[in-house]
Design a protein around this motif. Sequence first.
Motif, PDB file in Angstrom:
ATOM      1  N   VAL A 167       0.861  -1.192   0.000  1.00 24.70           N
ATOM      2  CA  VAL A 167       0.000   0.000   0.000  1.00 24.70           C
ATOM      3  C   VAL A 167       0.896   1.240   0.000  1.00 24.70           C
ATOM      4  O   VAL A 167       2.068   1.154   0.346  1.00 24.70           O
ATOM      5  CB  VAL A 167      -0.976   0.034   1.206  1.00 24.70           C
ATOM      6  N   GLU A 168       0.314   2.386  -0.366  1.00 26.16           N
ATOM      7  CA  GLU A 168       1.151   3.571  -0.610  1.00 26.16           C
ATOM      8  C   GLU A 168       1.428   4.415   0.636  1.00 26.16           C
ATOM      9  O   GLU A 168       1.855   5.552   0.541  1.00 26.16           O
ATOM     10  CB  GLU A 168       0.502   4.435  -1.699  1.00 26.16           C
ATOM     11  N   GLY A 169       1.174   3.859   1.802  1.00 24.82           N
ATOM     12  CA  GLY A 169       1.420   4.599   3.035  1.00 24.82           C
ATOM     13  C   GLY A 169       0.406   4.240   4.087  1.00 24.82           C
ATOM     14  O   GLY A 169      -0.233   3.193   4.024  1.00 24.82           O
ATOM     15  N   ILE A 170       0.231   5.137   5.061  1.00 26.11           N
ATOM     16  CA  ILE A 170      -0.729   4.921   6.139  1.00 26.11           C
ATOM     17  C   ILE A 170      -2.018   5.668   5.782  1.00 26.11           C
ATOM     18  O   ILE A 170      -1.981   6.848   5.442  1.00 26.11           O
ATOM     19  CB  ILE A 170      -0.184   5.456   7.495  1.00 26.11           C
ATOM     20  N   TYR A 171      -3.129   4.959   5.853  1.00 23.59           N
ATOM     21  CA  TYR A 171      -4.430   5.534   5.512  1.00 23.59           C
ATOM     22  C   TYR A 171      -5.303   5.639   6.755  1.00 23.59           C
ATOM     23  O   TYR A 171      -5.079   4.935   7.745  1.00 23.59           O
ATOM     24  CB  TYR A 171      -5.150   4.646   4.489  1.00 23.59           C
ATOM     25  N   THR A 172      -6.327   6.506   6.656  1.00 18.18           N
ATOM     26  CA  THR A 172      -7.281   6.644   7.762  1.00 18.18           C
ATOM     27  C   THR A 172      -8.077   5.347   7.940  1.00 18.18           C
ATOM     28  O   THR A 172      -8.486   5.004   9.034  1.00 18.18           O
ATOM     29  CB  THR A 172      -8.251   7.811   7.491  1.00 18.18           C
ATOM     30  N   MET A 173      -8.285   4.628   6.832  1.00 17.54           N
ATOM     31  CA  MET A 173      -8.967   3.316   6.849  1.00 17.54           C
ATOM     32  C   MET A 173      -8.251   2.425   5.843  1.00 17.54           C
ATOM     33  O   MET A 173      -7.478   2.915   5.028  1.00 17.54           O
ATOM     34  CB  MET A 173     -10.429   3.459   6.408  1.00 17.54           C
ATOM     35  N   ASP A 174      -8.529   1.121   5.846  1.00 16.67           N
ATOM     36  CA  ASP A 174      -7.907   0.205   4.888  1.00 16.67           C
ATOM     37  C   ASP A 174      -8.397   0.542   3.475  1.00 16.67           C
ATOM     38  O   ASP A 174      -9.576   0.385   3.169  1.00 16.67           O
ATOM     39  CB  ASP A 174      -8.281  -1.241   5.241  1.00 16.67           C
ATOM     40  N   PRO A 175      -7.480   1.038   2.587  1.00 16.44           N
ATOM     41  CA  PRO A 175      -7.920   1.458   1.239  1.00 16.44           C
ATOM     42  C   PRO A 175      -8.436   0.293   0.397  1.00 16.44           C
ATOM     43  O   PRO A 175      -9.174   0.489  -0.560  1.00 16.44           O
ATOM     44  CB  PRO A 175      -6.639   2.048   0.628  1.00 16.44           C
ATOM     45  N   ARG A 176      -8.062  -0.946   0.793  1.00 18.47           N
ATOM     46  CA  ARG A 176      -8.547  -2.102   0.024  1.00 18.47           C
ATOM     47  C   ARG A 176     -10.023  -2.365   0.335  1.00 18.47           C
ATOM     48  O   ARG A 176     -10.726  -2.973  -0.447  1.00 18.47           O
ATOM     49  CB  ARG A 176      -7.696  -3.336   0.345  1.00 18.47           C
ATOM     50  N   LYS A 177     -10.466  -1.899   1.529  1.00 23.07           N
ATOM     51  CA  LYS A 177     -11.869  -2.106   1.914  1.00 23.07           C
ATOM     52  C   LYS A 177     -12.707  -0.848   1.681  1.00 23.07           C
ATOM     53  O   LYS A 177     -13.896  -0.924   1.421  1.00 23.07           O
ATOM     54  CB  LYS A 177     -11.949  -2.495   3.395  1.00 23.07           C
ATOM     55  N   LEU A 178     -12.056   0.304   1.811  1.00 24.92           N
ATOM     56  CA  LEU A 178     -12.782   1.566   1.667  1.00 24.92           C
ATOM     57  C   LEU A 178     -12.082   2.427   0.619  1.00 24.92           C
ATOM     58  O   LEU A 178     -11.072   3.072   0.910  1.00 24.92           O
ATOM     59  CB  LEU A 178     -12.817   2.305   3.014  1.00 24.92           C
ATOM     60  N   PRO A 179     -12.599   2.430  -0.636  1.00 21.64           N
ATOM     61  CA  PRO A 179     -11.910   3.140  -1.725  1.00 21.64           C
ATOM     62  C   PRO A 179     -11.670   4.624  -1.442  1.00 21.64           C
ATOM     63  O   PRO A 179     -10.720   5.209  -1.933  1.00 21.64           O
ATOM     64  CB  PRO A 179     -12.844   2.949  -2.917  1.00 21.64           C
TER      65      PRO A 179
END
Length: 232
Positions: A167-179
């Motif tokens: 993944v491209e870094g740290i996201y507020t939520m899992d980008p694979r589950k929440l586009p």
Amino acid sequence: FGGSSVADLTKMRIVAEKILQRKRQGESLVVVVSAMGKTTNGLLSLAKEAVKNPSKREMDMILATGEQVSIALLSMMLQEAGEKAVALTGYQAGILTEGLHTKNKIKDIDVRTIERYLAEEAIVVVAGFQGSNKEGEITTLGRGGSDTTAVALAAKLSCPCEIYTDVEGIYTMDPRKLPGAKKLDVISSEEMMEMASLGAGVLHHRSVELAHKFGVPLYVASTFSDKPGTRI
């Protein structure tokens, strides 16, 4: 580089290319690598297929082979590209551990061997997830062990630590589950520890705690993209 970054030889060549670019910019590099893709799970299944209750000591023996394959292959690729590279197991890299088999913790690292190779301008490729205890037994560090290895080495060598993943870094939520998840450019280690303890899967909470304790700057980015990642 985590397991997804070195899942097969094609991906491993991308990793090698990234390392070569940095080396040719004049950087001194210690590279920590996980086992290829699902190798560790495959080794676990194999042991459980062989016997009902495999002993923890022998489990460490078999699990540690996954990283040995990765470090040897990656070092060969770097050598073929004309760079000096050396693969080191956890034991060879001086990673001393303590605790229970399959769940050891890093107690200390004797970095003299690594520093000797760095002085010779070699790229040092270290097996993540493993070390040896005071009895000289092969040990593994449990979940997230390669991240922990990388952070501990960075702390000992007084350098920043970069973690490359899928993944491209740290996201507020899992980008694979929440586009629509938003990527963070910067996050404090305290916030990251909280996220990791709540199950944010990008970084294991132990590695974040270690970085916080020893003041190691962390950078998390994708192996397969040139987009900037997240600084912790």
